[in-house]
Design a protein around this motif. Structure first.
Motif, short mmCIF file in Angstrom:
data_model
loop_
_atom_site.label_atom_id
_atom_site.label_comp_id
_atom_site.label_asym_id
_atom_site.label_seq_id
_atom_site.Cartn_x
_atom_site.Cartn_y
_atom_site.Cartn_z
N VAL A 102 5.38 -2.13 1.88
CA VAL A 102 4.28 -1.21 1.52
C VAL A 102 4.87 0.01 0.81
O VAL A 102 4.37 0.44 -0.23
CB VAL A 102 3.50 -0.77 2.80
CG1 VAL A 102 2.48 0.30 2.46
CG2 VAL A 102 2.82 -1.97 3.45
N GLU A 103 5.96 0.53 1.36
CA GLU A 103 6.59 1.71 0.75
C GLU A 103 7.07 1.40 -0.67
O GLU A 103 6.87 2.20 -1.60
CB GLU A 103 7.77 2.18 1.61
CG GLU A 103 8.39 3.45 1.07
CD GLU A 103 9.61 3.95 1.85
OE1 GLU A 103 9.93 3.37 2.90
OE2 GLU A 103 10.23 4.92 1.39
N ALA A 104 7.68 0.21 -0.83
CA ALA A 104 8.19 -0.16 -2.17
C ALA A 104 7.06 -0.20 -3.19
O ALA A 104 7.19 0.32 -4.30
CB ALA A 104 8.89 -1.52 -2.09
N VAL A 164 -1.59 3.08 12.36
CA VAL A 164 -2.32 4.30 12.03
C VAL A 164 -1.31 5.35 11.53
O VAL A 164 -0.23 5.49 12.08
CB VAL A 164 -3.13 4.81 13.26
CG1 VAL A 164 -2.28 5.00 14.49
CG2 VAL A 164 -3.89 6.09 12.92
N GLY A 165 -1.68 6.01 10.46
CA GLY A 165 -0.78 7.01 9.87
C GLY A 165 -0.13 6.52 8.59
O GLY A 165 0.44 7.30 7.83
N THR A 166 -0.24 5.21 8.31
CA THR A 166 0.42 4.65 7.12
C THR A 166 -0.21 5.20 5.83
O THR A 166 0.50 5.46 4.86
CB THR A 166 0.36 3.11 7.14
OG1 THR A 166 0.99 2.67 8.33
CG2 THR A 166 1.06 2.50 5.94
N GLY A 167 -1.53 5.38 5.83
CA GLY A 167 -2.20 5.93 4.64
C GLY A 167 -1.57 7.26 4.24
O GLY A 167 -1.33 7.52 3.06
N GLU A 168 -1.27 8.05 5.27
CA GLU A 168 -0.67 9.36 5.02
C GLU A 168 0.75 9.19 4.42
O GLU A 168 1.14 9.90 3.51
CB GLU A 168 -0.62 10.12 6.36
CG GLU A 168 -0.08 11.53 6.32
CD GLU A 168 -0.73 12.41 5.25
OE1 GLU A 168 -1.89 12.19 4.90
OE2 GLU A 168 -0.01 13.32 4.74
N TRP A 169 1.48 8.20 4.94
CA TRP A 169 2.82 7.92 4.40
C TRP A 169 2.74 7.46 2.95
O TRP A 169 3.57 7.82 2.12
CB TRP A 169 3.52 6.86 5.25
CG TRP A 169 4.26 7.44 6.42
CD1 TRP A 169 3.95 7.29 7.73
CD2 TRP A 169 5.44 8.25 6.37
NE1 TRP A 169 4.84 7.97 8.52
CE2 TRP A 169 5.78 8.56 7.70
CE3 TRP A 169 6.23 8.74 5.33
CZ2 TRP A 169 6.87 9.34 8.03
CZ3 TRP A 169 7.34 9.53 5.66
CH2 TRP A 169 7.64 9.82 6.99
N ILE A 170 1.73 6.63 2.65
CA ILE A 170 1.58 6.15 1.26
C ILE A 170 1.31 7.35 0.35
O ILE A 170 1.91 7.48 -0.72
CB ILE A 170 0.43 5.10 1.17
CG1 ILE A 170 0.77 3.85 1.97
CG2 ILE A 170 0.13 4.74 -0.29
CD1 ILE A 170 -0.32 2.79 2.03
N ARG A 171 0.44 8.24 0.81
CA ARG A 171 0.10 9.42 0.01
C ARG A 171 1.35 10.27 -0.26
O ARG A 171 1.63 10.65 -1.39
CB ARG A 171 -0.95 10.26 0.77
CG ARG A 171 -1.76 11.20 -0.10
CD ARG A 171 -2.72 12.04 0.73
NE ARG A 171 -2.02 12.87 1.71
CZ ARG A 171 -1.38 13.99 1.42
NH1 ARG A 171 -1.36 14.43 0.18
NH2 ARG A 171 -0.74 14.67 2.35
N ARG A 172 2.15 10.47 0.80
CA ARG A 172 3.37 11.27 0.65
C ARG A 172 4.36 10.61 -0.29
O ARG A 172 4.99 11.25 -1.11
CB ARG A 172 4.04 11.43 2.02
CG ARG A 172 3.60 12.69 2.72
CD ARG A 172 4.56 12.98 3.84
NE ARG A 172 3.87 12.84 5.12
CZ ARG A 172 4.46 12.87 6.29
NH1 ARG A 172 5.77 12.99 6.38
NH2 ARG A 172 3.77 12.77 7.40
N THR A 173 4.48 9.29 -0.14
CA THR A 173 5.43 8.54 -0.99
C THR A 173 5.03 8.69 -2.46
O THR A 173 5.89 8.92 -3.32
CB THR A 173 5.44 7.05 -0.59
OG1 THR A 173 5.72 6.98 0.80
CG2 THR A 173 6.47 6.24 -1.36
N ILE A 174 3.75 8.55 -2.73
CA ILE A 174 3.29 8.65 -4.12
C ILE A 174 3.56 10.05 -4.66
O ILE A 174 4.04 10.23 -5.77
CB ILE A 174 1.81 8.24 -4.22
CG1 ILE A 174 1.74 6.73 -3.95
CG2 ILE A 174 1.22 8.59 -5.58
CD1 ILE A 174 0.40 6.12 -3.95
#
Ligand code: NAD
Ligand code: UDX
Length: 430
Positions: free
Chosen positions: A99-101, A124-134
């Protein structure tokens, strides 16, 4: 709408195809070249009823294309669906590196407002990680939204589940993203639940854990039925007619398998542990599920006595009917144990044998149930394929060395089969 779907596995391929069926132009991307080359030639890499026809129809209409090029797919798309795998790590936690990649790749490509939708099952919380990664990867300060849109399709009925869902869950943090997502699904005419991203993420884990709990519950009841002489199918009927309980997911058997329930349950337990909450109920659900396979082996031994040197015929290898998916199939545990104890295993499955060959060694694969039964000390049923319901049991009886059927899926009427001269054991019934 122009949509990119990243990851063309069970979920990505079905979702991408169905989104094109809704009239969108979809580019389905996978990093595995072989898979995409097959799809381009019209060869479908998975067995899923109805999928091949739908793919061919939409490819012909020019609404569905396949590629290995994420850049091309994301360029010009207004929505990108992340449908990559989120496999379990050894400790049960979900591995989110795929997902991160993908999030990192999207960030480098996007050139205008984009809605990035996570469809993979994630903590839960992954959406926030995706946002940060982007944010970390893209430098141009372009506006974007991250949406959680969990998928509830089941293998074997995936097309119908996608096109006629009980509900569509959309977790958003902006009205703009909500409007885009409502447009994506407008033609489905389905009930849409709009909520926040974290709640949407939890809905998915809560659903799968609840359904797994229902299955372990009925399997525990099945064991009580066996100890008392009651019949679990009667008990399930009586329970299921209570609308608060419902009839579905009350089939006792060999416990749940597949690519989702076992992994999502482990992930949810780990998430809870990490949050400081001991979700011991779910640990018990896992324990009952493991026990169900062990009790089946015990049943086999109660009839055939020593396993060593015995020929056991196995009907059904896939984790459930209408799929070739072998991930966490009960057959893996059961055949593994039988082989460990020295059994000679013959097996048949209508579609999963190719995938099974990658897992089991030393099995004789058969052309049909009759060849499987020939010369065996017992026949065991591990998947409830429709074709097993109408077997010529008289013929099976003649072919078996000893007329024994041990049925992990309650496919036959015990009295009828016994009257034919079989020793017959099933789950939670006399
Ligand atoms: P899968 O393994 O069948 O497919 C995932 C695909 O993603 C693979 O083909 C892989 O090659 C591809 N991929 C990985 N990284 C990539 C990248 N960087 N770029 C392009 N492609 C990439 O998995 P699946 O069963 O489709 O499940 C996907 C997700 O959906 C998981 O989170 C799963 O839990 C969830 N889910 C699955 C089901 C189901 O029935 N299988 C149902 C609901 C939800
Ligand atoms: C599941 C969820 O149902 C779906 O919503 C999610 O998106 C993906 O995971 P799937 O794994 O394809 O779908 O199959 P499902 O029909 O849910 O069955 C899962 C397992 O439970 C199978 O091993 C099946 O044999 C078992 N099961 C199901 C039972 O043992 N008894 C039942 O009554 C129902």
């Amino acid at each position: 709408m122009k949509i990119a779907v990243i990851g063309a596995g069970y979920v990505g391929l079905v979702s991408g195809t169905c989104l094109s069926e809704l009239g969108h132009t979809v580019n389905c991307v996978d990093q595995v070249k072989e898979k995409i080359n097959k799809l381009k030639k019209g060869i479908i890499p998975i067995y899923e009823p109805g999928l091949e026809d739908l793919i061919k129809k939409n490819v012909k209409k020019g609404r569905l294309i396949f590629s290995t090029n994420t850049k091309e797919a994301v360029k010009g798309a207004s929505v990108v669906f992340i449908c990559v795998n989120t496999p379990p790590k050894p400790g049960g936690e979900a591995d989110l590196t795929y997902v991160e990649a993908v999030a990192g790749e999207i960030a480098k490509i996007m050139s205008g407002y984009l809605v990035i939708v996570d469809k993979s099952t994630v903590p839960v919380g992954t959406g926030e990680w995706i946002r940060r990664t982007i944010k970390n990867y893209h430098r141009k300060n372009i506006d974007f939204d991250v949406v959680s849109n969990p998928e509830f399709l089941r293998e074997g009925s995936a097309i119908n589940d996608f096109l006629k869902p009980d509900r569509v869950v959309i977790g958003v943090e902006s009205k703009r993203a909500e409007a885009v997502m409502l447009e994506v699904y407008r033609k489905l005419k389905a009930r849409v639940i709009v909520t926040d991203v974290k709640s949407a993420e939890i809905i998915k884990h809560a659903c799968n854990s609840f359904l797994a709990t229902k299955i372990s519950y009925i399997n525990a009841i099945a064991n009580i039925c066996e100890l008392t002489g009651a019949d679990v199918s009667e008990v399930a009927r009586g329970m299921g007619l209570d609308e608060r309980i419902g009839k579905k997911f009350l089939k006792a058997g060999l416990g749940f398998g597949g690519s989702c329930f076992p992994k999502d349950l482990s992930a949810f337990i780990t998430i809870s542990d990490n949050l400081g909450y001991d979700f011991s109920l779910l640990k018990e659900v896992q324990k009952i599920n493991r026990l169900q396979r062990e009790l089946f082996i015990k049943k086999i031994k109660e009839i055939v006595w020593n396993i060593k040197g015995k020929s056991i015929g196995v009907l059904g290898l896939a984790f459930k009917p209408d799929t070739d998916d072998m991930r966490n199939a009960p057959s893996i545990d059961i055949i593994g144990q039988l082989q460990k104890e020295g059994a000679l295993v013959k097996a048949y499955d209508p579609v999963a044998m190719e995938k099974a060959k990658e897992i089991f060694k030393g099995i004789k694969y058969c052309k049909n149930p009759y060849e499987t039964a020939r010369g065996c000390d017992a026949l065991i049923i591990l998947t409830e394929w429709e074709e097993f319901k109408s077997l010529d049991l008289k013929r099976i009886k003649k072919l078996l060395k000893i007329p024994v059927i041990i049925d992990g899926r309650n496919m036959y009427e015990p009295e009828k089969v016994r009257k034919m001269g079989f020793t017959y054991k099933s789950i939670g019934r006399k």
